[in-house]
Design a protein around this motif. Structure first.
Motif, PDB file in Angstrom:
ATOM      1  N   GLU A 192      -0.869   4.987  -9.076  1.00 10.89           N
ATOM      2  CA  GLU A 192      -1.020   5.348  -7.659  1.00 10.89           C
ATOM      3  C   GLU A 192      -1.942   6.564  -7.528  1.00 10.89           C
ATOM      4  OE1 GLU A 192       2.124   6.047  -4.026  1.00 10.89           O
ATOM      5  OE2 GLU A 192       2.524   7.146  -5.883  1.00 10.89           O
ATOM      6  N   HIS A 312      -2.613  -0.355  -4.676  1.00 12.57           N
ATOM      7  CA  HIS A 312      -2.643  -1.179  -3.453  1.00 12.57           C
ATOM      8  C   HIS A 312      -4.075  -1.406  -2.967  1.00 12.57           C
ATOM      9  CE1 HIS A 312       1.620  -1.593  -2.824  1.00 12.57           C
ATOM     10  NE2 HIS A 312       1.804  -0.295  -2.987  1.00 12.57           N
ATOM     11  N   ARG A 313      -4.929  -0.373  -3.131  1.00 11.55           N
ATOM     12  CA  ARG A 313      -6.306  -0.496  -2.625  1.00 11.55           C
ATOM     13  C   ARG A 313      -7.110  -1.564  -3.369  1.00 11.55           C
ATOM     14  NH1 ARG A 313      -5.714   4.226  -5.275  1.00 11.55           N
ATOM     15  NH2 ARG A 313      -7.007   4.639  -7.115  1.00 11.55           N
ATOM     16  N   ARG A 314      -6.608  -1.952  -4.556  1.00  8.75           N
ATOM     17  CA  ARG A 314      -7.312  -2.997  -5.310  1.00  8.75           C
ATOM     18  C   ARG A 314      -7.176  -4.362  -4.613  1.00  8.75           C
ATOM     19  NH1 ARG A 314      -9.479  -6.699  -6.799  1.00  8.75           N
ATOM     20  NH2 ARG A 314      -9.781  -7.570  -8.870  1.00  8.75           N
ATOM     21  N   HIS A 317      -8.414  -3.683   1.466  1.00  8.31           N
ATOM     22  CA  HIS A 317      -9.229  -2.544   1.918  1.00  8.31           C
ATOM     23  C   HIS A 317      -8.387  -1.685   2.853  1.00  8.31           C
ATOM     24  CE1 HIS A 317     -12.905  -3.865   0.121  1.00  8.31           C
ATOM     25  NE2 HIS A 317     -12.823  -5.050   0.700  1.00  8.31           N
ATOM     26  N   PRO A 318      -8.354  -0.363   2.617  1.00 12.18           N
ATOM     27  CA  PRO A 318      -7.501   0.480   3.446  1.00 12.18           C
ATOM     28  C   PRO A 318      -7.860   0.420   4.937  1.00 12.18           C
ATOM     29  CG  PRO A 318      -8.860   1.803   1.928  1.00 12.18           C
ATOM     30  CD  PRO A 318      -9.019   0.367   1.541  1.00 12.18           C
ATOM     31  N   ASP A 319      -9.180   0.283   5.265  1.00 14.67           N
ATOM     32  CA  ASP A 319      -9.565   0.303   6.684  1.00 14.67           C
ATOM     33  C   ASP A 319     -10.003  -1.067   7.196  1.00 14.67           C
ATOM     34  OD1 ASP A 319     -11.729   0.223   5.102  1.00 14.67           O
ATOM     35  OD2 ASP A 319     -12.861   1.808   6.109  1.00 14.67           O
ATOM     36  N   LYS A 320      -9.465  -2.108   6.597  1.00 17.39           N
ATOM     37  CA  LYS A 320      -9.812  -3.484   6.968  1.00 17.39           C
ATOM     38  C   LYS A 320      -9.547  -3.748   8.463  1.00 17.39           C
ATOM     39  CE  LYS A 320     -10.767  -7.657   5.098  1.00 17.39           C
ATOM     40  NZ  LYS A 320     -11.102  -8.279   3.889  1.00 17.39           N
ATOM     41  N   LYS A 327     -16.636  -5.171   5.574  1.00 19.85           N
ATOM     42  CA  LYS A 327     -16.171  -5.102   4.189  1.00 19.85           C
ATOM     43  C   LYS A 327     -16.435  -6.406   3.442  1.00 19.85           C
ATOM     44  CE  LYS A 327     -14.404  -0.999   3.861  1.00 19.85           C
ATOM     45  NZ  LYS A 327     -14.886  -0.070   2.847  1.00 19.85           N
TER      46      LYS A 327
END
Length: 342
Positions: A192, A312-314, A317-320, A327
């Motif tokens: 993390e 998790h980001r894998r 996308h955090p801002d999807k 993206k």
């Protein structure tokens, strides 16, 4: 070799960080790390801008000597007392290798953690559901035969019963490995924070099996209570417990059967290439035999599982949500999805 390719595939999917620590827990004779390093050497041009190092977590002095010979040709030196690694050396391809007694001693940083037949060797607690509630299965001396051991149920609840049984448990017999839980928590918090991934390959189940504790001696089943200390003891890994212990800090993938994972990783293509490149019959037979051992559902194909922890980001996308169109889609995780060979 396919696990080496998995590491590089994930390293590329995560944007090719400029440092990469390969960490193996309980590396045995060092064969897996040796094979992964061979792949790294073959793909040296891909990794040219990356600073690679190897970190082995090994408590056995005897095994660490065997690993040192395998990986460095025996060219190692003990590390000073004040450093976390107790031994260090250079691989045959010039990659620095360090040995540690505990995962907490491994420096933090972007790492791939490999645990191959590691969790199944850790000690377990066994529990049995009774009319009076959960009881722990303990080991006792048989009063009839004083030099023999026997299993008994605890007369009342034990601290382990209170701490390790999940309230939603539906099985009547459960094996719990708290040490595995602690290690997974440590791996999850590292991944993390620093990125990377953990790949676990082991005998196991997804919270469905009950009594899997057994002993092996000279590759044959052996009574766990007779001649203690002379046999290997093992219990199948409960992947549902590992998933729970990651506590949502990382994404978890699997468990999936070994044959599915290797098929997704392109083992069939790899076998064809190896067969084409080997001229003698004995080598070809050995390759086909090894492939059968790994893939046949009756052999290792179904009883061995792969399980991964990833940031998790894998996977998202955090801002999807804000700008979905800007993206590019994330590449699928090798092994757990079909690997598209370009």
């Amino acid at each position: 070799q396919l696990i080496g390719i998995w590491c590089i595939s994930e390293w590329m999917a995560m944007g090719k960080p400029n440092t990469l620590q390969l960490v193996e827990l309980g590396p045995g004779r060092g064969t897996l790390t040796e094979d992964v390093l061979r792949v790294f050497k073959q793909l040296a041009s891909v990794l040219s801008k990356c600073d690679v190092s190897v970190h082995l977590v090994e408590v056995s002095p005897k095994l660490s000597e065997i690993q040192a010979v395998m990986l460095t040709g025996g060219k190692v030196q003990p590390n000073p007392e004040d450093e976390s690694a107790y031994m260090k050396g250079l691989s045959k391809t010039g990659i620095p290798i360090f040995w540690y007694r505990d995962i907490q001693d491994v420096p933090s940083g972007y790492s791939f953690y490999l645990a191959h037949e590691f969790f199944d060797a850790l000690p377990i607690h066994k529990f049995q559901r009774t009319e009076k509630g959960w009881r722990e299965v303990l080991v006792d001396i048989d009063p009839e035969v004083p030099d023999q051991l026997r299993f008994v149920l605890s007369p009342s609840r034990t601290p382990a019963t209170q701490n390790f049984i999940q309230p939603e448990e539906t099985r009547d017999h459960v094996e719990v490995c708290p040490e595995a839980g602690v290690i997974v928590q440590r791996l999850a918090s590292r991944i993390e924070k620093d990125g990377g991934a953990a790949l676990v390959a082991d005998y196991g189940h997804d919270g469905t099996k009950t009594d899997t504790f057994r002993g092996f001696r000279n590759h044959k089943l052996h009574d766990v209570l007779s001649a203690p200390g002379t046999a290997d003891l093992t219990a199948d890994v409960d992947f549902s417990y590992l998933r729970k212990m990651a506590q949502g800090r990382t994404a978890t993938l699997g468990p999936i059967k070994q044959r599915e994972f290797l098929k997704n990783m392109g083992i069939d293509l790899r076998l064809q290439v190896l067969l084409q490149n080997s001229s003698d019959t004995a080598t070809r037979e050995q390759l086909l035999h090894s492939y059968d051992m790994l893939m046949n559902p009756e052999k290792m194909g179904d009883c061995f599982n792969f399980f991964a922890l990833l940031p998790h980001r894998r996977l998202a996308h955090p801002d999807k949500k804000d700008k979905p169109e800007s993206k590019s889609p994330l590449p699928p995780v090798a092994g757990f999805n079909e690997l598209l060979i370009k």
